[in-house]
Design a protein around this motif. Sequence first.
Motif, short mmCIF file in Angstrom:
data_model
loop_
_atom_site.label_atom_id
_atom_site.label_comp_id
_atom_site.label_asym_id
_atom_site.label_seq_id
_atom_site.Cartn_x
_atom_site.Cartn_y
_atom_site.Cartn_z
N GLU A 1 161.64 72.58 -21.38
CA GLU A 1 161.91 73.79 -20.61
C GLU A 1 161.70 73.52 -19.11
O GLU A 1 162.30 74.15 -18.26
CB GLU A 1 160.99 74.93 -21.05
CG GLU A 1 161.02 75.24 -22.54
CD GLU A 1 162.40 75.60 -23.07
OE1 GLU A 1 163.12 76.35 -22.39
OE2 GLU A 1 162.76 75.11 -24.15
N LEU A 2 160.81 72.59 -18.81
CA LEU A 2 160.43 72.30 -17.42
C LEU A 2 161.04 71.00 -16.89
O LEU A 2 160.77 70.62 -15.75
CB LEU A 2 158.90 72.20 -17.33
CG LEU A 2 158.12 73.44 -17.74
CD1 LEU A 2 156.64 73.12 -17.85
CD2 LEU A 2 158.35 74.55 -16.74
N ASP B 1 156.81 72.68 -24.05
CA ASP B 1 157.45 73.15 -22.82
C ASP B 1 158.05 72.01 -21.99
O ASP B 1 158.66 72.28 -20.96
CB ASP B 1 156.44 73.90 -21.95
CG ASP B 1 156.47 75.40 -22.18
OD1 ASP B 1 157.43 75.89 -22.78
OD2 ASP B 1 155.52 76.07 -21.74
N GLU C 1 149.46 72.18 -17.05
CA GLU C 1 148.80 73.26 -17.80
C GLU C 1 149.74 73.92 -18.79
O GLU C 1 149.35 74.22 -19.91
CB GLU C 1 148.20 74.30 -16.84
CG GLU C 1 146.96 73.80 -16.12
CD GLU C 1 145.85 73.34 -17.05
OE1 GLU C 1 145.52 74.08 -18.01
OE2 GLU C 1 145.31 72.23 -16.85
N ARG C 2 150.98 74.16 -18.38
CA ARG C 2 151.95 74.79 -19.30
C ARG C 2 152.27 73.88 -20.48
O ARG C 2 152.33 74.33 -21.62
CB ARG C 2 153.23 75.16 -18.56
CG ARG C 2 153.10 76.42 -17.76
CD ARG C 2 154.38 76.85 -17.11
NE ARG C 2 155.47 77.07 -18.04
CZ ARG C 2 156.71 77.38 -17.67
NH1 ARG C 2 157.00 77.48 -16.37
NH2 ARG C 2 157.66 77.57 -18.56
N GLU D 1 150.58 73.05 -12.48
CA GLU D 1 151.13 74.12 -13.32
C GLU D 1 151.92 73.52 -14.48
O GLU D 1 151.85 74.00 -15.61
CB GLU D 1 152.05 75.03 -12.50
CG GLU D 1 151.32 75.89 -11.49
CD GLU D 1 152.27 76.63 -10.56
OE1 GLU D 1 153.50 76.36 -10.57
OE2 GLU D 1 151.78 77.50 -9.82
N TRP D 2 152.70 72.47 -14.19
CA TRP D 2 153.47 71.78 -15.23
C TRP D 2 152.52 71.25 -16.29
O TRP D 2 152.73 71.44 -17.48
CB TRP D 2 154.27 70.64 -14.59
CG TRP D 2 155.29 70.01 -15.49
CD1 TRP D 2 156.62 70.29 -15.54
CD2 TRP D 2 155.06 68.97 -16.46
NE1 TRP D 2 157.23 69.49 -16.48
CE2 TRP D 2 156.30 68.68 -17.05
CE3 TRP D 2 153.94 68.26 -16.87
CZ2 TRP D 2 156.44 67.72 -18.04
CZ3 TRP D 2 154.08 67.30 -17.86
CH2 TRP D 2 155.32 67.04 -18.43
N ASN E 1 162.90 71.21 -13.56
CA ASN E 1 162.42 72.25 -12.65
C ASN E 1 161.62 71.60 -11.54
O ASN E 1 160.51 71.10 -11.75
CB ASN E 1 161.57 73.26 -13.41
CG ASN E 1 161.23 74.46 -12.59
OD1 ASN E 1 161.19 74.41 -11.36
ND2 ASN E 1 160.99 75.57 -13.27
N GLN E 2 162.16 71.59 -10.35
CA GLN E 2 161.52 70.96 -9.20
C GLN E 2 160.56 71.92 -8.49
O GLN E 2 159.84 71.51 -7.59
CB GLN E 2 162.57 70.47 -8.21
CG GLN E 2 163.52 69.45 -8.79
CD GLN E 2 162.83 68.16 -9.18
OE1 GLN E 2 161.99 67.66 -8.45
NE2 GLN E 2 163.15 67.63 -10.35
N LEU E 3 160.57 73.20 -8.86
CA LEU E 3 159.78 74.20 -8.16
C LEU E 3 158.38 74.38 -8.74
O LEU E 3 157.54 75.01 -8.12
CB LEU E 3 160.52 75.54 -8.16
CG LEU E 3 161.92 75.49 -7.51
CD1 LEU E 3 162.60 76.83 -7.64
CD2 LEU E 3 161.83 75.05 -6.06
N VAL E 4 158.13 73.84 -9.91
CA VAL E 4 156.81 73.98 -10.54
C VAL E 4 155.88 72.92 -9.99
O VAL E 4 156.22 71.74 -9.93
CB VAL E 4 156.94 73.84 -12.07
CG1 VAL E 4 155.58 73.90 -12.74
CG2 VAL E 4 157.85 74.91 -12.64
N LYS E 5 154.71 73.35 -9.57
CA LYS E 5 153.70 72.41 -9.07
C LYS E 5 153.21 71.54 -10.23
O LYS E 5 153.20 71.97 -11.38
CB LYS E 5 152.56 73.17 -8.43
CG LYS E 5 152.97 73.90 -7.17
CD LYS E 5 151.78 74.65 -6.59
CE LYS E 5 152.09 75.25 -5.27
NZ LYS E 5 152.93 76.41 -5.26
#
Length: 142
Positions: free
Chosen positions: A55-56, A52, A69-70, A66-67, A59-63
């Motif tokens: 995919e991330l 992932d 863990e994903r 969370e990043w 992305n500035q909105l993911v804590k």
Amino acid sequence: MNYIKLPVDFSSMLKGKNTSKCSLEESIAQYIMMQITCRYGEIAGKNDFGSDIWELEFNQLVKIYEWEERVKASILNTITKYETRLNEVKVSVSLNEIDTDINSKNYSEVRRKAIIGVSGKIVHTGVVFNFNTSVYVSPLSQ
């Protein structure tokens, strides 16, 4: 057993020259690194091969947790499915912000560095396997 070392020099292979060989541990490490650095769908016929991270990436909105863990879950899923030479696989992911000075000027760039660890046991030998790497990802400010 000998394994082929990456990257493969196909021009030498076609000329009949020997290819570089590596150990089982190096081969597993190379394959795990490939799994970490691949985007989903990059390998034909294996749409779930990869991680992932890409995919991330921007992305500035993911804590951060969370990043982590994903990415951890995606790497664990890919390794569990495709790296059958390992069992009892555990993955750790830590995302850190680093400040890099550029050209010794008063300009710096804040980037992210993912520190990834993989451990497990080699199926055929029972020997503990450990792999660690760092991957630099997107700048925090675009």
